[in-house]
Design a protein around this motif. Structure first.
Motif, PDB file in Angstrom:
ATOM      1  N   HIS A 261     109.440  68.995  62.281  1.00  0.00           N
ATOM      2  CA  HIS A 261     109.115  70.323  62.812  1.00  0.00           C
ATOM      3  C   HIS A 261     110.372  71.204  62.833  1.00  0.00           C
ATOM      4  O   HIS A 261     111.442  70.743  63.257  1.00  0.00           O
ATOM      5  N   PRO A 262     110.277  72.460  62.408  1.00  0.00           N
ATOM      6  CA  PRO A 262     111.464  73.324  62.401  1.00  0.00           C
ATOM      7  C   PRO A 262     112.135  73.470  63.767  1.00  0.00           C
ATOM      8  O   PRO A 262     113.360  73.624  63.847  1.00  0.00           O
ATOM      9  N   CYS A 298     101.092  79.811  65.957  1.00  0.00           N
ATOM     10  CA  CYS A 298     102.133  78.860  66.349  1.00  0.00           C
ATOM     11  C   CYS A 298     103.090  79.570  67.303  1.00  0.00           C
ATOM     12  O   CYS A 298     103.700  80.587  66.937  1.00  0.00           O
ATOM     13  N   PHE A 300     105.943  79.034  68.117  1.00  0.00           N
ATOM     14  CA  PHE A 300     107.339  79.070  67.658  1.00  0.00           C
ATOM     15  C   PHE A 300     107.548  80.120  66.564  1.00  0.00           C
ATOM     16  O   PHE A 300     108.680  80.376  66.159  1.00  0.00           O
ATOM     17  N   HIS A 301     106.470  80.789  66.088  1.00  0.00           N
ATOM     18  CA  HIS A 301     106.629  81.597  64.875  1.00  0.00           C
ATOM     19  C   HIS A 301     107.651  82.733  64.994  1.00  0.00           C
ATOM     20  O   HIS A 301     108.357  82.998  64.022  1.00  0.00           O
ATOM     21  N   CYS A 304     110.884  81.060  64.079  1.00  0.00           N
ATOM     22  CA  CYS A 304     110.893  80.054  63.018  1.00  0.00           C
ATOM     23  C   CYS A 304     111.389  80.650  61.694  1.00  0.00           C
ATOM     24  O   CYS A 304     110.812  81.616  61.188  1.00  0.00           O
ATOM     25  N   LEU A 306     111.030  79.484  58.861  1.00  0.00           N
ATOM     26  CA  LEU A 306     110.145  79.113  57.746  1.00  0.00           C
ATOM     27  C   LEU A 306     108.733  79.667  57.912  1.00  0.00           C
ATOM     28  O   LEU A 306     107.829  79.296  57.145  1.00  0.00           O
ATOM     29  N   ALA A 307     108.539  80.563  58.909  1.00  0.00           N
ATOM     30  CA  ALA A 307     107.171  80.992  59.242  1.00  0.00           C
ATOM     31  C   ALA A 307     106.444  81.602  58.047  1.00  0.00           C
ATOM     32  O   ALA A 307     107.026  82.353  57.260  1.00  0.00           O
ATOM     33  N   CYS A 311     100.972  81.413  60.121  1.00  0.00           N
ATOM     34  CA  CYS A 311     101.521  80.894  61.378  1.00  0.00           C
ATOM     35  C   CYS A 311     101.295  81.863  62.539  1.00  0.00           C
ATOM     36  O   CYS A 311     101.279  81.459  63.697  1.00  0.00           O
ATOM     37  N   PRO A 316      98.901  75.364  64.644  1.00  0.00           N
ATOM     38  CA  PRO A 316      98.778  74.068  63.971  1.00  0.00           C
ATOM     39  C   PRO A 316      98.464  72.958  64.968  1.00  0.00           C
ATOM     40  O   PRO A 316      99.016  72.932  66.068  1.00  0.00           O
ATOM     41  N   CYS A 329     102.878  71.479  62.727  1.00  0.00           N
ATOM     42  CA  CYS A 329     103.465  72.560  61.933  1.00  0.00           C
ATOM     43  C   CYS A 329     102.704  72.618  60.616  1.00  0.00           C
ATOM     44  O   CYS A 329     102.495  71.574  59.991  1.00  0.00           O
ATOM     45  N   HIS A 330     102.298  73.812  60.193  1.00  0.00           N
ATOM     46  CA  HIS A 330     101.533  73.926  58.949  1.00  0.00           C
ATOM     47  C   HIS A 330     102.311  73.347  57.768  1.00  0.00           C
ATOM     48  O   HIS A 330     101.734  72.714  56.893  1.00  0.00           O
ATOM     49  N   LEU A 331     103.630  73.544  57.771  1.00  0.00           N
ATOM     50  CA  LEU A 331     104.430  73.052  56.642  1.00  0.00           C
ATOM     51  C   LEU A 331     104.532  71.530  56.642  1.00  0.00           C
ATOM     52  O   LEU A 331     104.424  70.898  55.598  1.00  0.00           O
TER      53      LEU A 331
HETATM   54  S1  SF4 Z   1     103.630  76.320  61.990  1.00  0.00           S
HETATM   55 FE1  SF4 Z   1     104.747  77.926  60.926  1.00  0.00          FE
HETATM   56  S2  SF4 Z   1     105.886  79.039  62.534  1.00  0.00           S
HETATM   57 FE2  SF4 Z   1     105.194  77.093  63.373  1.00  0.00          FE
HETATM   58  S3  SF4 Z   1     106.924  75.756  63.099  1.00  0.00           S
HETATM   59 FE3  SF4 Z   1     105.585  75.456  61.327  1.00  0.00          FE
HETATM   60  S4  SF4 Z   1     106.338  76.894  59.755  1.00  0.00           S
HETATM   61 FE4  SF4 Z   1     107.263  77.492  61.702  1.00  0.00          FE
END
Ligand code: SF4
Ligand code: ADP
Ligand code: MG
Length: 338
Positions: A261-262, A298, A300-301, A304, A306-307, A311, A316, A329-331
């Motif tokens: 997770h980022p 999310c 955290f977006h 983040c 990497l958003a 997000c 997620p 996290c979607h990623l």
């Molecule tokens: S879901 Fe999106 S905003 Fe949230 S941590 Fe993962 S990449 Fe970042």
């Protein structure tokens, strides 16, 4: 030998986990609206396991500890399931629940260093727990207090048992608080930020004490901290919280080697490492969100790096990303599926 937890945190076989939490929610009413301090949190702690809950201040860590031990204020709304040694404490009558939680889950509160009564000896404060819960006579309870002070590494316990809290140093007070939490011989010790107020030497001694309790008594420990050094030294598995939710769960060495997770990555990047100067530290950009007005999608977006566009709209879910690992996290989910 230490039990090796399976993917669900249990040790397999017949013995239930020492602690099992499913879908825990904690909500506080406040003048500025409801605060959902814990949202849908699940975790299992196996016998003899040290489990860390980490996250920035305000992420809901202490609320989890108070929910497990039944010590939330009456105004808090709690939902979900909490099982201690397989028994569902949330569905017990209040008095039985307090007794079960008091006996099986010893809590060292976050502000515990200031919570000792200045007007009573340290020994009596340990003995009181035994007198109330076990119906022990004062003399026998004071003898057991000496044993507990010895167990927690207080030197000359036969003399120090008669000291008042102000005669104890910060490190010794923390040992006395751990002695109180251990008085009823619980299966689980929950230590909420037990080293935050201590200097580096004393902190190392308290961590050694916790490791010794696990080794010698086979005790399960939940350690709550925002200090990744504490996690690295002590814990087998960890759960990272952000804005009341679990966003990553897994074995400590795996998460440290490859955070999914980022936010976990950012927490680890903020830790000083050997051979890396202080100027290389990466503070986590932005501030934790207001719990009264969480960002959509999310949480955290806004912070983040990497958003993705999705997000901002889609939260997620916490899903498996590997053997005995989960992330929200979607990623990470896309990466695990690839
Ligand atoms: S879901 Fe999106 S905003 Fe949230 S941590 Fe993962 S990449 Fe970042
Ligand atoms: N008794 C309470 N009444 C109202 N809000 C509370 C109470 N206790 C905690 N909160 C709120 O719940 C959120 C989570 O707090 P807490 O569990 O203490 O987090 P942490 O231990 O991670 O710092 C915070 O927004 C905090 O302000
Ligand atoms: Mg806290």
């Amino acid at each position: 030998m230490q039990a090796v937890p399976a993917a669900d945190g249990t040790t397999g076989g017949a013995a239930p986990p020492v602690l099992s939490v499913h879908g825990l929610g904690v909500e506080f009413a406040s003048a500025r609206g409801a605060v959902r301090a814990v949202d849908g949190l699940s975790m299992q702690v196996a016998r003899g396991e040290v489990f860390a809950i980490v996250g920035e201040s305000g992420s809901g860590k202490s609320s989890v500890a108070l929910a497990v031990t039944g010590l939330l204020p009456p105004s808090a709304r709690v939902e979900g399931e909490v099982r201690l040694l397989g028994r569902d404490v949330m569905r017990m009558p209040a008095a039985e629940r307090r007794r079960m939680a008091g006996e099986q889950a010893g809590l060292v509160c976050q502000d515990a260093l200031s919570s000792l009564n200045p007007c009573t000896t340290v020994g009596f404060q340990i003995a009181e727990t035994l007198m109330v819960h076990r119906g022990m006579a004062k003399r026998a309870a004071m003898q057991d207090a000496v044993r507990l002070l010895k167990l927690t590494g207080v030197p000359a316990p036969e003399e120090r048992v008669h000291d008042y809290p102000h005669q104890f140093s910060g490190g010794m007070r923390q040992r006395a608080l751990i002695a109180i939490a251990l008085a009823l011989d619980p299966a689980l010790l929950i230590a909420d930020e037990p080293t935050t107020a201590l200097d580096a030497t004393i902190k190392a001694q308290i961590l050694d004490l916790l490791l010794r309790l696990r080794r010698d008594l086979g005790m399960s420990i939940v350690i709550i901290t925002h200090d990744m050094g504490v996690v690295a030294k002590l814990a087998d598995r960890m759960l990272v919280m952000y804005a009341g939710r679990a966003i990553e769960v897994g074995r400590v060495e795996e998460i440290f080697a490859r955070p999914a997770h980022p936010y976990t990555r950012a927490l680890l990047d903020a830790v000083p490492r050997l051979g890396r100067g202080a100027k290389d530290l990466q503070p986590i950009p932005g501030a934790p969100p207001s719990m009264q007005a969480l960002p959509p999608g999310c949480a955290f977006h806004p912070r983040c790096p990497l958003a993705l566009p999705r997000c901002q709209a889609e939260a997620p879910a916490l899903v498996p990303t590997g053997a005995a690992r989960q992330a929200a996290c979607h990623l990470a989910i896309a990466g695990a599926a690839a």
